[in-house]
Scaffold this motif. Structure first.
Motif, PDB file in Angstrom:
ATOM      1  N   VAL A   1       0.678  -1.843  -0.469  1.00  0.00           N
ATOM      2  CA  VAL A   1       0.218   0.227   0.130  1.00  0.00           C
ATOM      3  C   VAL A   1       0.736   1.260  -0.325  1.00  0.00           C
ATOM      4  N   VAL A   2       0.758   2.573  -0.655  1.00  0.00           N
ATOM      5  CA  VAL A   2       1.321   3.454  -0.931  1.00  0.00           C
ATOM      6  C   VAL A   2       0.693   4.255  -0.537  1.00  0.00           C
ATOM      7  N   GLU A   3       1.818   5.573   0.881  1.00  0.00           N
ATOM      8  CA  GLU A   3       1.798   6.372   1.289  1.00  0.00           C
ATOM      9  C   GLU A   3       0.813   7.477   0.549  1.00  0.00           C
ATOM     10  N   GLU A   4      -0.475   8.121   0.320  1.00  0.00           N
ATOM     11  CA  GLU A   4      -1.277   9.066  -0.050  1.00  0.00           C
ATOM     12  C   GLU A   4      -0.326  10.164   0.309  1.00  0.00           C
ATOM     13  N   LYS A   5      -0.069  10.538  -1.257  1.00  0.00           N
ATOM     14  CA  LYS A   5       0.178  12.013  -2.032  1.00  0.00           C
ATOM     15  C   LYS A   5      -0.619  13.287  -1.099  1.00  0.00           C
ATOM     16  N   ASP A   6       0.860  13.899  -0.992  1.00  0.00           N
ATOM     17  CA  ASP A   6       0.125  15.265  -0.708  1.00  0.00           C
ATOM     18  C   ASP A   6      -0.420  16.191  -1.497  1.00  0.00           C
ATOM     19  N   ARG A   7      -1.645  16.409  -1.299  1.00  0.00           N
ATOM     20  CA  ARG A   7      -2.194  17.377  -2.434  1.00  0.00           C
ATOM     21  C   ARG A   7      -2.455  18.757  -1.881  1.00  0.00           C
ATOM     22  N   ALA A   8      -1.775  20.013  -3.303  1.00  0.00           N
ATOM     23  CA  ALA A   8      -2.305  20.742  -2.706  1.00  0.00           C
ATOM     24  C   ALA A   8      -3.936  21.376  -3.037  1.00  0.00           C
ATOM     25  N   ARG A   9      -4.085  22.234  -2.451  1.00  0.00           N
ATOM     26  CA  ARG A   9      -5.509  23.080  -2.018  1.00  0.00           C
ATOM     27  C   ARG A   9      -5.602  24.348  -3.154  1.00  0.00           C
ATOM     28  N   VAL A  10      -6.091  23.613  -3.586  1.00  0.00           N
ATOM     29  CA  VAL A  10      -7.127  25.502  -4.334  1.00  0.00           C
ATOM     30  C   VAL A  10      -8.649  25.689  -4.286  1.00  0.00           C
ATOM     31  N   SER A  11      -8.751  26.100  -4.049  1.00  0.00           N
ATOM     32  CA  SER A  11      -9.778  26.935  -3.936  1.00  0.00           C
ATOM     33  C   SER A  11     -10.625  27.165  -5.453  1.00  0.00           C
ATOM     34  N   VAL A  12     -11.995  26.854  -5.782  1.00  0.00           N
ATOM     35  CA  VAL A  12     -12.555  27.699  -6.849  1.00  0.00           C
ATOM     36  C   VAL A  12     -14.011  27.848  -6.250  1.00  0.00           C
ATOM     37  N   PRO A  13     -14.394  29.293  -6.905  1.00  0.00           N
ATOM     38  CA  PRO A  13     -16.320  29.933  -6.449  1.00  0.00           C
ATOM     39  C   PRO A  13     -17.055  28.672  -6.779  1.00  0.00           C
TER      40      PRO A  13
ATOM     41  N   ALA B   1      -4.766  16.010 -11.282  1.00  0.00           N
ATOM     42  CA  ALA B   1      -6.059  15.262 -10.729  1.00  0.00           C
ATOM     43  C   ALA B   1      -5.154  14.379  -9.422  1.00  0.00           C
ATOM     44  N   ASP B   2      -4.069  14.004  -9.366  1.00  0.00           N
ATOM     45  CA  ASP B   2      -3.260  12.847  -8.714  1.00  0.00           C
ATOM     46  C   ASP B   2      -3.038  13.777  -7.334  1.00  0.00           C
ATOM     47  N   ARG B   3      -2.743  14.743  -8.040  1.00  0.00           N
ATOM     48  CA  ARG B   3      -2.142  16.002  -6.453  1.00  0.00           C
ATOM     49  C   ARG B   3      -3.270  17.318  -6.393  1.00  0.00           C
ATOM     50  N   THR B   4      -4.364  17.338  -6.763  1.00  0.00           N
ATOM     51  CA  THR B   4      -4.939  18.614  -5.784  1.00  0.00           C
ATOM     52  C   THR B   4      -5.711  17.950  -5.593  1.00  0.00           C
ATOM     53  N   ARG B   5      -6.689  18.708  -4.283  1.00  0.00           N
ATOM     54  CA  ARG B   5      -7.467  18.613  -3.516  1.00  0.00           C
ATOM     55  C   ARG B   5      -8.594  20.090  -3.886  1.00  0.00           C
TER      56      ARG B   5
END
Length: 136
Positions: free
Chosen positions: A73-85, A128-132
């Motif tokens: 099991v891989v460790e979940e990658k940190d994801r950049a937080r992007v705020s959208v309207p 998509a794999d590094r963004t929240r």
């Protein structure tokens, strides 16, 4: 429980169960998955079916594999937080070669991008794999 008569392919049903084990924390980062042979016996299927299951989980970024070693099991990658309207639209698609380079997506890696649209205008492209995404 696996239903061999179901419309959903058996390897996908097994992937669902293993994914649930990972997401519930039953299997955590660094934990080894049972061997392909063990899983084949556990689910009463062939090793080819389990290999397809592993391929699904690997593409999803949940497990890592190296030939000759157990999958883990891989460790979940940190994801950049992007705020959208609120009201933003999201379009997911595969990146062009130029977008891969721009976003640092290595060749051969299957990662869709998410294009954020606001009022019909593009506001950004993200791997998509590094963004929240959060709403502002």
């Amino acid at each position: 429980m696996i239903n061999h008569a179901a419309e959903r392919a058996v390897y996908r049903q097994i992937a669902d169960e293993l994914r649930d084990r990972i997401q519930s924390g039953q299997l955590g980062p660094g934990d080894e998955l049972p061997s392909v042979r063990h899983l084949a016996q556990e689910y009463g299927v062939g090793t080819d079916t389990i290999q397809r299951t592993m391929d699904v989980l690997k593409v999803e970024g949940l497990i890592g594999t190296v030939r000759g070693y157990p999958a883990w099991v891989v460790e979940e990658k940190d994801r950049a937080r992007v705020s959208v309207p609120r009201g933003a639209e999201f379009i997911a698609r595969m990146p062009t070669d130029a977008e891969r380079q721009e976003l640092g997506i290595e060749p051969g890696i299957v990662v869709p991008i998410v294009v954020v649209m606001v009022g019909g205008r593009q506001r950004g492209k993200y791997a998509a794999d590094r963004t929240r995404f959060t709403f502002s």
